[in-house]
Design a protein around this motif. Sequence first.
Motif: not given
Length: 331
Positions: A284, A312, A316, A319-320, A323, A325-327, A329
């Motif tokens: 990240t 953000q 957002p 998006l990393s 991560r 939680d972001q993956r 998405l």
Amino acid sequence: MKAVVVCPGRGTYGKGELGSLTRLHGGAPLLAVYEAIRAEAGQPALAALDGAAAFGPGHLDGGNAAALIHAMTVLDARALRGVEVLAVTGNSMGWYGALAVAGALSEADGFRLANGMGGLMARQGAGGQVVYPVMGEDWRPDPAARAGVLAAAEAAGLRLSIDLGGMLVLAGEEAGLARFEAGVPKAGQFPLRLPGHAAFHTPLVAPVAAAGRAAFGALGWRQPAVPMVDGRGAIWWPGASDAGRLADYTLGHQVVAPYDFARAIAVAAREFAPDAFIVTGPGTTLGGAVAQGLILAGWRGMGDKAAFQARQAAAPLLLSMGREDQRGLVT
């Protein structure tokens, strides 16, 4: 979601990423293709490196590091769902990932290039790299700080290697690196020497560029399927790019001249106006540089870290995939 995909470079696969390639992509047919290329070259299997009990010197070897990062990059990009990719860019070695993600090289040839150039850098690369910040903790642009760091680097005999926006990667021979480190104020962990790195993006690695042209100039270079933004901020458009010139840039200028990642991010933002920037794995660590590049570009009125964090939180825009939680998405 309409997005620009950002491919990370060296230094993004660390001890925290051990096991992530197998966990996320084990059993993928493309991973088997990569393993076959490694086996043919007599190199350690990616699964063995990724599954090691501890992070060690073998993971820092140029060929191994490049292969692990490139494999995760491309497999992550293939895992995107519900995303319209407007353009692709990358940081330093991430340019090789961008070539494969955008279709300018086949996935197998993209891996051969990244794996091979990483090995060449390990064997023939000279010098090293050091990182130093040119922004404060508030991420406000500070032209005076930047000018001062560049002046100190020039006095020490170093060259700009990568412009990350809020940080500069400087490169040169050992004596110059030591002079720079002794001559600038300590700022937390900085100046930070990058272990296992040669003087990427400077004339010191011209022999690597020559060896790369000989080894990879005849790969199946072709026009990209989606636009690519390179390390000068230049755009390679589908249907309007010369494959030979793309090879020449990748195996020439891209190796021996400074890589302006901050400019690449600014151009991608202004030219494609994405809903978000998606940084593929591993890791990240590139997220901060993307955010700082957007701040330097004044994108959507953001002028500092607080403004970025507010945007953000509302919706957002970075998006990393490293991560969880972001993956979720984007996959």
